[in-house]
Design a protein around this motif. Structure first.
Motif, short mmCIF file in Angstrom:
data_model
loop_
_atom_site.label_atom_id
_atom_site.label_comp_id
_atom_site.label_asym_id
_atom_site.label_seq_id
_atom_site.Cartn_x
_atom_site.Cartn_y
_atom_site.Cartn_z
N LYS A 144 0.78 -1.22 0.00
CA LYS A 144 0.00 0.00 0.00
C LYS A 144 0.82 1.28 0.00
CE LYS A 144 -0.30 -0.34 4.97
NZ LYS A 144 -1.14 -0.65 6.09
N SER A 145 2.10 1.20 0.26
CA SER A 145 2.89 2.43 0.39
C SER A 145 3.69 2.67 -0.88
CB SER A 145 3.80 2.32 1.61
OG SER A 145 4.71 1.26 1.41
N ASP A 146 4.78 3.37 -0.73
CA ASP A 146 5.63 3.68 -1.88
C ASP A 146 6.25 2.44 -2.51
OD1 ASP A 146 5.08 6.34 -1.64
OD2 ASP A 146 6.90 6.83 -0.54
N SER A 147 6.12 1.30 -1.86
CA SER A 147 6.69 0.08 -2.43
C SER A 147 6.02 -0.30 -3.75
CB SER A 147 6.60 -1.08 -1.43
OG SER A 147 5.26 -1.32 -1.07
N CYS A 148 4.84 0.22 -4.01
CA CYS A 148 4.16 -0.12 -5.26
C CYS A 148 4.87 0.46 -6.48
CB CYS A 148 2.68 0.29 -5.23
SG CYS A 148 2.36 2.03 -5.59
N PHE A 149 5.84 1.35 -6.25
CA PHE A 149 6.60 1.93 -7.36
C PHE A 149 7.76 1.04 -7.79
CE2 PHE A 149 4.55 5.49 -5.24
CZ PHE A 149 3.95 6.14 -6.31
N ALA A 150 8.04 -0.01 -7.03
CA ALA A 150 9.15 -0.90 -7.34
C ALA A 150 8.87 -1.70 -8.62
CB ALA A 150 9.39 -1.86 -6.17
N LYS A 151 9.93 -2.21 -9.19
CA LYS A 151 9.79 -3.06 -10.39
C LYS A 151 9.18 -4.40 -9.99
CE LYS A 151 12.22 -0.51 -13.41
NZ LYS A 151 11.43 0.34 -14.22
N MET A 152 8.29 -4.90 -10.82
CA MET A 152 7.74 -6.22 -10.55
C MET A 152 7.70 -7.08 -11.81
SD MET A 152 3.72 -5.38 -9.75
CE MET A 152 2.90 -6.89 -10.17
N GLU A 153 8.33 -6.59 -12.87
CA GLU A 153 8.31 -7.29 -14.14
C GLU A 153 8.89 -8.70 -14.06
OE1 GLU A 153 8.86 -4.12 -13.67
OE2 GLU A 153 7.38 -3.19 -14.97
N GLY A 154 9.81 -8.97 -13.14
CA GLY A 154 10.42 -10.30 -13.03
C GLY A 154 9.63 -11.28 -12.17
N LEU A 155 8.58 -10.83 -11.54
CA LEU A 155 7.80 -11.70 -10.66
C LEU A 155 6.87 -12.62 -11.45
CD1 LEU A 155 6.73 -9.15 -7.90
CD2 LEU A 155 8.64 -10.76 -7.83
N PRO A 156 6.74 -13.89 -11.03
CA PRO A 156 5.79 -14.79 -11.71
C PRO A 156 4.37 -14.21 -11.74
CG PRO A 156 7.20 -16.03 -10.23
CD PRO A 156 7.48 -14.58 -9.98
N PHE A 157 3.96 -13.56 -10.65
CA PHE A 157 2.64 -12.92 -10.61
C PHE A 157 2.47 -12.00 -11.81
CE2 PHE A 157 0.06 -9.20 -9.86
CZ PHE A 157 -1.10 -9.70 -9.32
N TYR A 158 3.47 -11.16 -12.05
CA TYR A 158 3.35 -10.15 -13.10
C TYR A 158 3.28 -10.79 -14.49
CZ TYR A 158 3.73 -5.72 -15.48
OH TYR A 158 3.48 -4.63 -16.28
N ARG A 159 4.02 -11.87 -14.70
CA ARG A 159 3.98 -12.56 -15.99
C ARG A 159 2.56 -13.07 -16.27
NH1 ARG A 159 3.76 -17.51 -17.08
NH2 ARG A 159 4.49 -18.23 -15.06
N VAL A 160 1.95 -13.74 -15.29
CA VAL A 160 0.59 -14.26 -15.47
C VAL A 160 -0.41 -13.11 -15.60
CG1 VAL A 160 -1.24 -15.67 -14.42
CG2 VAL A 160 1.16 -16.40 -14.25
N PHE A 161 -0.22 -12.07 -14.80
CA PHE A 161 -1.10 -10.89 -14.87
C PHE A 161 -1.06 -10.28 -16.27
CE2 PHE A 161 -1.47 -6.24 -14.59
CZ PHE A 161 -2.77 -6.13 -14.12
N ARG A 162 0.13 -10.08 -16.84
CA ARG A 162 0.26 -9.48 -18.18
C ARG A 162 -0.36 -10.39 -19.23
NH1 ARG A 162 -0.36 -4.87 -17.97
NH2 ARG A 162 -1.04 -5.44 -20.02
N GLU A 163 -0.15 -11.70 -19.12
CA GLU A 163 -0.77 -12.63 -20.08
C GLU A 163 -2.28 -12.50 -20.04
OE1 GLU A 163 0.66 -16.54 -19.05
OE2 GLU A 163 2.70 -16.10 -19.75
N CYS A 164 -2.83 -12.42 -18.85
CA CYS A 164 -4.28 -12.27 -18.69
C CYS A 164 -4.76 -10.94 -19.27
CB CYS A 164 -4.64 -12.37 -17.21
SG CYS A 164 -6.40 -12.21 -16.85
N ARG A 165 -4.07 -9.86 -18.94
CA ARG A 165 -4.48 -8.52 -19.41
C ARG A 165 -4.33 -8.37 -20.92
NH1 ARG A 165 -7.89 -5.90 -16.98
NH2 ARG A 165 -7.13 -3.95 -17.79
N ASP A 166 -3.35 -9.07 -21.51
CA ASP A 166 -3.08 -8.92 -22.93
C ASP A 166 -3.95 -9.82 -23.81
OD1 ASP A 166 -1.19 -7.03 -22.27
OD2 ASP A 166 0.51 -8.42 -22.41
N LYS A 167 -4.73 -10.71 -23.19
CA LYS A 167 -5.61 -11.58 -23.97
C LYS A 167 -6.65 -10.74 -24.70
CE LYS A 167 -5.80 -15.66 -21.06
NZ LYS A 167 -6.69 -16.39 -20.16
N PRO A 168 -6.91 -11.09 -25.96
CA PRO A 168 -7.99 -10.38 -26.64
C PRO A 168 -9.34 -10.72 -26.00
CG PRO A 168 -6.94 -12.00 -28.10
CD PRO A 168 -6.26 -12.06 -26.78
N VAL A 169 -10.17 -9.73 -25.88
CA VAL A 169 -11.49 -9.92 -25.30
C VAL A 169 -12.40 -10.60 -26.32
CG1 VAL A 169 -13.50 -8.76 -24.32
CG2 VAL A 169 -11.20 -7.87 -23.85
#
Length: 171
Positions: A144-169
């Motif tokens: 909830k704090s300034d930590s949300c500005f950190a990089k998260m591109e290398g996290l497994p969560f972020y990989r799955v999140f991006r795959e989900c967000r990038d799916k065509p609707v």
């Protein structure tokens, strides 16, 4: 007890009214601004689905984790996260013992917890001028704090999140 003559009473009332007006003009925008910020936070269902997918592949039957973090449910919610969201429960009169696990492992209560948390701590983590699903993902995982500005591109969560967000609707 204070005694005022008629003229002193008028002056006292005028000063009191002036202070009241100043207080209204100074503090009213702050209060209104807070209400507007809270009212504007909306997490679309497709975003919630991607947060759930990236957290646990939306596994509704997984047990709570053990180890360095105690996380439960399809959104892998921690006790502090749940507490910061106001400790939502399945029912208003639920026994507080076990309420965290019961809520976190129930899809609807877990969704409510995430929405309440985001409503409380929403911020523009990507600094692009809008609060959107990318920001919610960062807050959900990084905090909830300034930590949300950190990089998260290398996290497994972020990989799955991006795959989900990038799916065509599909329509």
């Amino acid at each position: 007890m204070l005694f005022f003559c008629s003229q002193e009473k008028k002056m006292f009332n005028s000063l009191a009214a002036a202070y009241l007006l100043v207080a209204v003009f100074v503090f009213s925008p702050m209060i209104q601004g807070q209400e507007e910020e809270i009212a504007e936070v909306v997490i679309p269902d497709d975003c919630m689905q991607c947060l759930c997918q990236a957290s646990s592949y939306c596994n509704l039957t997984a047990p709570c984790t053990t180890g360095s973090q105690y996380l439960c449910g399809p959104f892998l919610i921690g006790v502090n996260y749940w507490a910061d969201a106001g400790q939502p429960t399945l029912t208003p009169d639920e026994d507080p013992n076990g309420a965290f696990e019961a809520c976190a492992q129930d899809l609807e209560c877990a969704k409510r917890t995430v929405r309440l948390y985001m409503r409380e701590f929403a911020q523009d983590c990507t600094e692009d001028g809008i609060i959107d699903c990318e920001d919610f993902a960062r807050i959900h995982v990084l905090g909830k704090s300034d930590s949300c500005f950190a990089k998260m591109e290398g996290l497994p969560f972020y990989r799955v999140f991006r795959e989900c967000r990038d799916k065509p609707v599909s329509v």
